[in-house]
Design a protein around this motif. Structure first.
Motif, PDB file in Angstrom:
ATOM      1  N   ALA A 207       1.069  18.658  23.344  1.00  0.00           N
ATOM      2  CA  ALA A 207       1.507  19.353  22.132  1.00  0.00           C
ATOM      3  C   ALA A 207       1.192  18.517  20.890  1.00  0.00           C
ATOM      4  N   GLN A 208       1.368  17.203  20.983  1.00  0.00           N
ATOM      5  CA  GLN A 208       1.031  16.328  19.858  1.00  0.00           C
ATOM      6  C   GLN A 208      -0.476  16.319  19.589  1.00  0.00           C
ATOM      7  N   LEU A 209      -1.258  16.388  20.650  1.00  0.00           N
ATOM      8  CA  LEU A 209      -2.711  16.425  20.484  1.00  0.00           C
ATOM      9  C   LEU A 209      -3.151  17.728  19.823  1.00  0.00           C
ATOM     10  N   ARG A 210      -2.498  18.827  20.145  1.00  0.00           N
ATOM     11  CA  ARG A 210      -2.816  20.100  19.494  1.00  0.00           C
ATOM     12  C   ARG A 210      -2.494  20.027  18.002  1.00  0.00           C
ATOM     13  N   GLU A 211      -1.371  19.409  17.683  1.00  0.00           N
ATOM     14  CA  GLU A 211      -1.012  19.241  16.272  1.00  0.00           C
ATOM     15  C   GLU A 211      -2.043  18.369  15.559  1.00  0.00           C
ATOM     16  N   LEU A 212      -2.494  17.316  16.233  1.00  0.00           N
ATOM     17  CA  LEU A 212      -3.512  16.440  15.657  1.00  0.00           C
ATOM     18  C   LEU A 212      -4.796  17.217  15.391  1.00  0.00           C
ATOM     19  N   ASP A 213      -5.206  18.038  16.332  1.00  0.00           N
ATOM     20  CA  ASP A 213      -6.412  18.844  16.164  1.00  0.00           C
ATOM     21  C   ASP A 213      -6.301  19.750  14.937  1.00  0.00           C
ATOM     22  N   GLN A 214      -5.174  20.398  14.762  1.00  0.00           N
ATOM     23  CA  GLN A 214      -4.990  21.278  13.608  1.00  0.00           C
ATOM     24  C   GLN A 214      -5.004  20.478  12.308  1.00  0.00           C
ATOM     25  N   TRP A 215      -4.398  19.308  12.327  1.00  0.00           N
ATOM     26  CA  TRP A 215      -4.381  18.465  11.122  1.00  0.00           C
ATOM     27  C   TRP A 215      -5.792  18.028  10.752  1.00  0.00           C
ATOM     28  N   ILE A 216      -6.591  17.650  11.749  1.00  0.00           N
ATOM     29  CA  ILE A 216      -7.974  17.240  11.473  1.00  0.00           C
ATOM     30  C   ILE A 216      -8.747  18.384  10.830  1.00  0.00           C
ATOM     31  N   ARG A 217      -8.597  19.589  11.355  1.00  0.00           N
ATOM     32  CA  ARG A 217      -9.294  20.744  10.794  1.00  0.00           C
ATOM     33  C   ARG A 217      -8.929  20.953   9.329  1.00  0.00           C
ATOM     34  N   GLN A 218      -7.663  20.784   9.018  1.00  0.00           N
ATOM     35  CA  GLN A 218      -7.212  20.948   7.630  1.00  0.00           C
ATOM     36  C   GLN A 218      -7.820  19.886   6.725  1.00  0.00           C
ATOM     37  N   GLN A 219      -7.889  18.657   7.200  1.00  0.00           N
ATOM     38  CA  GLN A 219      -8.450  17.581   6.391  1.00  0.00           C
ATOM     39  C   GLN A 219      -9.949  17.773   6.170  1.00  0.00           C
ATOM     40  N   VAL A 220     -10.655  18.186   7.207  1.00  0.00           N
ATOM     41  CA  VAL A 220     -12.103  18.373   7.102  1.00  0.00           C
ATOM     42  C   VAL A 220     -12.441  19.476   6.097  1.00  0.00           C
ATOM     43  N   GLU A 221     -11.583  20.462   5.975  1.00  0.00           N
ATOM     44  CA  GLU A 221     -11.822  21.558   5.026  1.00  0.00           C
ATOM     45  C   GLU A 221     -11.905  21.059   3.590  1.00  0.00           C
ATOM     46  N   THR A 222     -11.359  19.890   3.325  1.00  0.00           N
ATOM     47  CA  THR A 222     -11.406  19.352   1.959  1.00  0.00           C
ATOM     48  C   THR A 222     -12.751  18.702   1.636  1.00  0.00           C
ATOM     49  N   ILE A 223     -13.618  18.552   2.630  1.00  0.00           N
ATOM     50  CA  ILE A 223     -14.947  17.972   2.412  1.00  0.00           C
ATOM     51  C   ILE A 223     -15.939  19.106   2.164  1.00  0.00           C
ATOM     52  N   PRO A 224     -16.692  19.085   1.067  1.00  0.00           N
ATOM     53  CA  PRO A 224     -17.731  20.105   0.880  1.00  0.00           C
ATOM     54  C   PRO A 224     -18.667  20.140   2.085  1.00  0.00           C
ATOM     55  N   ALA A 225     -19.060  21.344   2.492  1.00  0.00           N
ATOM     56  CA  ALA A 225     -19.871  21.505   3.705  1.00  0.00           C
ATOM     57  C   ALA A 225     -21.148  20.674   3.654  1.00  0.00           C
ATOM     58  N   GLU A 226     -21.753  20.592   2.443  1.00  0.00           N
ATOM     59  CA  GLU A 226     -23.016  19.864   2.333  1.00  0.00           C
ATOM     60  C   GLU A 226     -22.839  18.353   2.456  1.00  0.00           C
ATOM     61  N   ASN A 227     -21.605  17.881   2.381  1.00  0.00           N
ATOM     62  CA  ASN A 227     -21.341  16.446   2.496  1.00  0.00           C
ATOM     63  C   ASN A 227     -20.951  16.022   3.908  1.00  0.00           C
ATOM     64  N   ARG A 228     -20.855  16.956   4.826  1.00  0.00           N
ATOM     65  CA  ARG A 228     -20.386  16.627   6.176  1.00  0.00           C
ATOM     66  C   ARG A 228     -21.535  16.064   7.014  1.00  0.00           C
ATOM     67  N   LEU A 229     -21.999  14.917   6.578  1.00  0.00           N
ATOM     68  CA  LEU A 229     -23.131  14.232   7.210  1.00  0.00           C
ATOM     69  C   LEU A 229     -22.665  12.868   7.702  1.00  0.00           C
ATOM     70  N   LEU A 230     -22.940  12.566   8.956  1.00  0.00           N
ATOM     71  CA  LEU A 230     -22.472  11.314   9.546  1.00  0.00           C
ATOM     72  C   LEU A 230     -23.636  10.406   9.928  1.00  0.00           C
ATOM     73  N   VAL A 231     -23.545   9.165   9.472  1.00  0.00           N
ATOM     74  CA  VAL A 231     -24.404   8.090   9.973  1.00  0.00           C
ATOM     75  C   VAL A 231     -23.458   7.019  10.496  1.00  0.00           C
ATOM     76  N   THR A 232     -23.623   6.639  11.753  1.00  0.00           N
ATOM     77  CA  THR A 232     -22.701   5.719  12.393  1.00  0.00           C
ATOM     78  C   THR A 232     -23.453   4.518  12.974  1.00  0.00           C
ATOM     79  N   ASP A 233     -22.697   3.524  13.446  1.00  0.00           N
ATOM     80  CA  ASP A 233     -23.339   2.313  13.968  1.00  0.00           C
ATOM     81  C   ASP A 233     -24.085   2.573  15.273  1.00  0.00           C
TER      82      ASP A 233
END
Length: 338
Positions: A207-233
């Motif tokens: 149940a906590q993991l489901r809440e975490l998933d919903q929270w992540i979705r809400q936070q990601v919505e604040t990033i403009p779609a064109e900026n959702r680009l990842l470069v990682t190590d």
């Protein structure tokens, strides 16, 4: 005096009865708690949430250790040998694991928490840029074996792709829910007396993991779609990117493993992509050497952002549990990209 003499045999009899009632050494394993060993701090935290206080839990890798490059000691062999259960991420993440299990004679008591997850596939990386593609049958294997991904045996040209697929399943809380059920099922089979407790803990944590998933979705919505680009190590954020709508532009080490070595051409191509696509940040984990990422960030003029990737933080740090680990990383990503 006569009373004392009469009492002595009585107390001797009680002592003898107590000795007979005491468990023998062979019965001790049935009465004590399960000794459970987790490979990484992330796996350990999820196991802790399912097991509660019903087991004796320890973690093999120290905080800050890279699970790809970790080298076990003779003491680690003893830890594995003494454990009743070993929970590993599996899918080839712990490249040291196969040899360690063989030395400890513990292959039959090891469980991969990622078992049952359809692993994302990727191109094999080497200096010769040869490609390898894993089969679906390999992707479903629960533990790294000589048929899936050799642990401890790598080609000399630094070919370090995992034959089974991408092992970084913990970057999607929905997949960690599968971890939870695997852990609860295994503990319940090994320790049926506490099965109801394990299942109840698993349900609460899910149940906590489901809440975490919903929270992540809400936070990601604040990033403009064109900026959702990842470069990682290295190639570790594919599950996160797929779940939450990011594009993986590339990685400094174009491999699922931090043991890979990129060519000059690959680094140049990554810098070109960063410039052309307007990537805002390079994300580097605390368990990875940041030197190459720092150089690329300087060359391209983008910021370098530190995330927790292969390990939790210290107990007093910002990522001391899996839930806090994900929240910290998401907050850092959102802040860098929005």
């Amino acid at each position: 005096m006569m009373l004392i003499r009469r009492l002595i045999p009585f107390w001797l009899l009680l002592a003898m009865l107590a000795a007979c009632a005491s468990p023998t050494p062979t019965a001790a394993p049935q009465s004590r708690k399960l000794r459970v060993l987790a490979t990484t701090t992330i796996v350990g935290d999820v196991v802790r949430n399912v097991a509660g206080d019903a087991v004796e839990l320890s973690v093999l890798l120290p905080v800050g250790a890279d699970p790809h490059s970790f080298t076990p000691t003779p003491q680690d062999v003893a830890k594995v040998s003494e454990a009743d259960l070993v929970f590993a991420n599996g899918a080839g993440l712990e490249e040291f694991l196969q040899a360690l299990l063989e030395n400890a004679g513990a292959a039959d008591k090891t469980v991969a928490v990622s078992q049952g997850i359809s692993l994302l596939q990727g191109e094999a990386h080497s200096h010769s840029a040869e490609e390898e593609h894993a089969t679906e049958e390999q992707a479903q294997q629960p533990m790294p074996t000589t048929e899936t991904s050799d642990a401890g045996e790598h080609d000399h040209d630094h070919e370090h792709e995992h034959a089974a697929g991408d092992p970084h399943t913990w970057f999607d809380p929905n997949l960690v829910m599968i971890w939870v059920q695997n852990i609860a099922t295994t503990l319940s089979e090994k320790d049926p007396q506490n099965a109801s407790s394990y299942q109840k803990n698993a349900e609460a944590y899910t149940a906590q993991l489901r809440e975490l998933d919903q929270w992540i979705r809400q936070q990601v919505e604040t990033i403009p779609a064109e900026n959702r680009l990842l470069v990682t190590d290295h190639k570790s954020f594919a599950y996160f990117a797929e779940r939450y709508g990011f594009t993986q532009v590339g990685a400094v080490l174009p491999s699922f493993s931090t043991l890979a070595e990129p060519s000059a051409q690959e680094l140049a191509a990554l810098e070109d992509a960063i410039r052309q696509l307007g990537v805002k940040a390079i994300f580097v984990g605390t368990t990875v050497n940041p030197n190459l990422a720092q150089r690329i960030a300087q060359d391209t003029g983008v910021q370098l952002v530190t995330l927790y990737t292969g390990s939790l933080s210290e107990a007093d740090g910002p990522a001391n549990t899996y839930l806090n680990f994900m929240r910290y990383n998401v907050n850092a990503i959102v802040e860098a990209l929005k």
